[in-house]
Design a protein around this motif. Structure first.
Motif, short mmCIF file in Angstrom:
data_model
loop_
_atom_site.label_atom_id
_atom_site.label_comp_id
_atom_site.label_asym_id
_atom_site.label_seq_id
_atom_site.Cartn_x
_atom_site.Cartn_y
_atom_site.Cartn_z
N ASP A 53 -4.81 46.34 -9.42
CA ASP A 53 -4.60 46.23 -10.86
C ASP A 53 -5.72 45.48 -11.55
O ASP A 53 -6.09 45.81 -12.68
CB ASP A 53 -3.26 45.56 -11.15
N HIS A 57 -7.83 46.92 -14.75
CA HIS A 57 -7.98 46.22 -16.03
C HIS A 57 -9.45 45.95 -16.34
O HIS A 57 -9.85 46.00 -17.51
CB HIS A 57 -7.17 44.92 -16.02
N ARG A 73 -3.35 49.21 -22.46
CA ARG A 73 -2.24 49.06 -21.51
C ARG A 73 -2.53 49.97 -20.31
O ARG A 73 -2.83 51.15 -20.48
CB ARG A 73 -0.92 49.45 -22.18
#
Length: 77
Positions: A53, A57, A73
């Motif tokens: 993750d 990001h 998002r």
């Protein structure tokens, strides 16, 4: 393989001229009840399961979005 969705939108305090143009066009077409439109970007990525993750990001914040004027998002689908 995993599918990752990144949605990018202008920050609320940023003027959105494209969204305003769509809202105006809807009004001219006789569509009632739409009070605001915000236009953003939608990305779908196919990634290896090993991509974490934090990396996703980092990709979103450095390549897909402008962090000064956009929020994003990241969702694993």
């Amino acid at each position: 393989m995993a599918r990752v969705v990144v949605d990018v939108m202008p920050k609320p305090e940023i003027l959105d001229p494209q969204g305003q143009a769509v809202a105006g066009a809807l009004h001219r077409l006789g569509v009632a009840g739409v009070t605001d439109v915000r236009q953003g970007k939608h990305f779908e990525l196919e990634v290896d399961d090993a991509v974490d993750d934090d990396t996703l990001h980092r990709i979103a914040g450095s390549l897909l979005a402008n962090p000064v004027i956009e929020d994003w998002r990241v969702t694993r689908a």
